[in-house]
Design an enzyme around this catalytic site. Structure first.
Site, PDB file in Angstrom:
ATOM      1  CG  ASP A  30     -19.968 -19.978 -41.761  1.00  0.00           C
ATOM      2  OD1 ASP A  30     -20.421 -19.942 -42.918  1.00  0.00           O
ATOM      3  OD2 ASP A  30     -20.645 -20.350 -40.782  1.00  0.00           O
ATOM      4  CG  ASN A  85     -24.406 -24.015 -50.660  1.00  0.00           C
ATOM      5  OD1 ASN A  85     -23.940 -24.941 -51.321  1.00  0.00           O
ATOM      6  ND2 ASN A  85     -24.116 -23.840 -49.386  1.00  0.00           N
ATOM      7  CG  HIS A  98     -22.867 -16.572 -48.919  1.00  0.00           C
ATOM      8  ND1 HIS A  98     -24.224 -16.372 -49.090  1.00  0.00           N
ATOM      9  CD2 HIS A  98     -22.734 -17.817 -48.414  1.00  0.00           C
ATOM     10  CE1 HIS A  98     -24.881 -17.455 -48.697  1.00  0.00           C
ATOM     11  NE2 HIS A  98     -24.001 -18.357 -48.298  1.00  0.00           N
ATOM     12  CG  HIS A 100     -19.758 -21.442 -48.028  1.00  0.00           C
ATOM     13  ND1 HIS A 100     -20.107 -21.498 -46.700  1.00  0.00           N
ATOM     14  CD2 HIS A 100     -20.921 -21.296 -48.714  1.00  0.00           C
ATOM     15  CE1 HIS A 100     -21.431 -21.407 -46.585  1.00  0.00           C
ATOM     16  NE2 HIS A 100     -21.945 -21.293 -47.785  1.00  0.00           N
TER      17      HIS A 100
HETATM   18  P1  5GP Z   1     -25.486 -20.861 -47.110  1.00  0.00           P
HETATM   19  O1  5GP Z   1     -26.141 -21.965 -46.343  1.00  0.00           O
HETATM   20  O2  5GP Z   1     -26.482 -19.776 -47.447  1.00  0.00           O
HETATM   21  O3  5GP Z   1     -24.676 -21.298 -48.265  1.00  0.00           O
HETATM   22  O4  5GP Z   1     -24.430 -20.220 -46.126  1.00  0.00           O
HETATM   23  C1  5GP Z   1     -24.764 -19.327 -45.110  1.00  0.00           C
HETATM   24  C2  5GP Z   1     -23.654 -19.330 -44.112  1.00  0.00           C
HETATM   25  O5  5GP Z   1     -23.797 -18.207 -43.285  1.00  0.00           O
HETATM   26  C3  5GP Z   1     -23.663 -20.558 -43.191  1.00  0.00           C
HETATM   27  O6  5GP Z   1     -22.443 -21.259 -43.325  1.00  0.00           O
HETATM   28  C4  5GP Z   1     -23.857 -19.968 -41.812  1.00  0.00           C
HETATM   29  O7  5GP Z   1     -23.117 -20.639 -40.824  1.00  0.00           O
HETATM   30  C5  5GP Z   1     -23.387 -18.528 -41.996  1.00  0.00           C
HETATM   31  N1  5GP Z   1     -24.040 -17.607 -41.097  1.00  0.00           N
HETATM   32  C6  5GP Z   1     -25.353 -17.512 -40.822  1.00  0.00           C
HETATM   33  N2  5GP Z   1     -25.592 -16.518 -39.963  1.00  0.00           N
HETATM   34  C7  5GP Z   1     -24.386 -15.961 -39.683  1.00  0.00           C
HETATM   35  C8  5GP Z   1     -23.984 -14.883 -38.830  1.00  0.00           C
HETATM   36  O8  5GP Z   1     -24.778 -14.239 -38.167  1.00  0.00           O
HETATM   37  N3  5GP Z   1     -22.664 -14.601 -38.808  1.00  0.00           N
HETATM   38  C9  5GP Z   1     -21.750 -15.290 -39.551  1.00  0.00           C
HETATM   39  N4  5GP Z   1     -20.481 -14.914 -39.453  1.00  0.00           N
HETATM   40  N5  5GP Z   1     -22.100 -16.317 -40.356  1.00  0.00           N
HETATM   41  C10 5GP Z   1     -23.399 -16.650 -40.408  1.00  0.00           C
END
Ligand code: 5GP
Length: 112
Positions: A30, A85, A98, A100
């Protein structure tokens, strides 16, 4: 749906630290880690979230969990939290399913 940041990462259009990859999924670091170990396990198929799964996706979901298990075993991490999420109210910001993977610190409960 097409073209979230995760599809761009899968297609190597933008860089990321790739931990594991096969024909079904990818595991990356992440970009904004919430624990010393914070990976994302992402199916290559563009699925928006858990709500969008269909019965045929059972193979993908099983594969994701078993891949996470093997990956964490391979680095000798036994305690970890998996989070999905689903929907913006639940904290989803990237609308490509995805999981985590959080580890290497004590994780409180309940989550915020
Ligand atoms: P969500 O909030 O949708 O559950 O999780 C999305 C995750 O994607 C977040 O933890 C965020 O830090 C990660 N994320 C967003 N953009 C990027 C990126 O460009 N590269 C990587 N490796 N992670 C990302």
């Amino acid at each position: 749906m097409s073209g979230t940041i995760f599809t761009k990462i899968i297609n190597r259009e933008i860089p990321s630290n790739i931990i594991f990859e096969d024909e079904i999924c990818i595991i990356i670091e992440d970009i904004s880690p919430q624990a010393p170990l914070h990976y994302l396990a992402i199916p290559k198929k563009e699925i928006i979230g858990v709500s969008d799964l269909n019965d045929k996706d059972n193979v993908i979901i099983s594969h994701l969990l078993l891949t996470i298990k093997k990956q964490m075993q391979s680095i000798n991490v036994s305690d970890y939290r998996l989070v999905i999420n689903n929907g913006s109210e639940a904290g989803q910001t990237v609308f490509h399913l995805h999981i985590h993977i959080l580890a290497n610190r004590t994780l409180g409960w309940p989550p915020g």
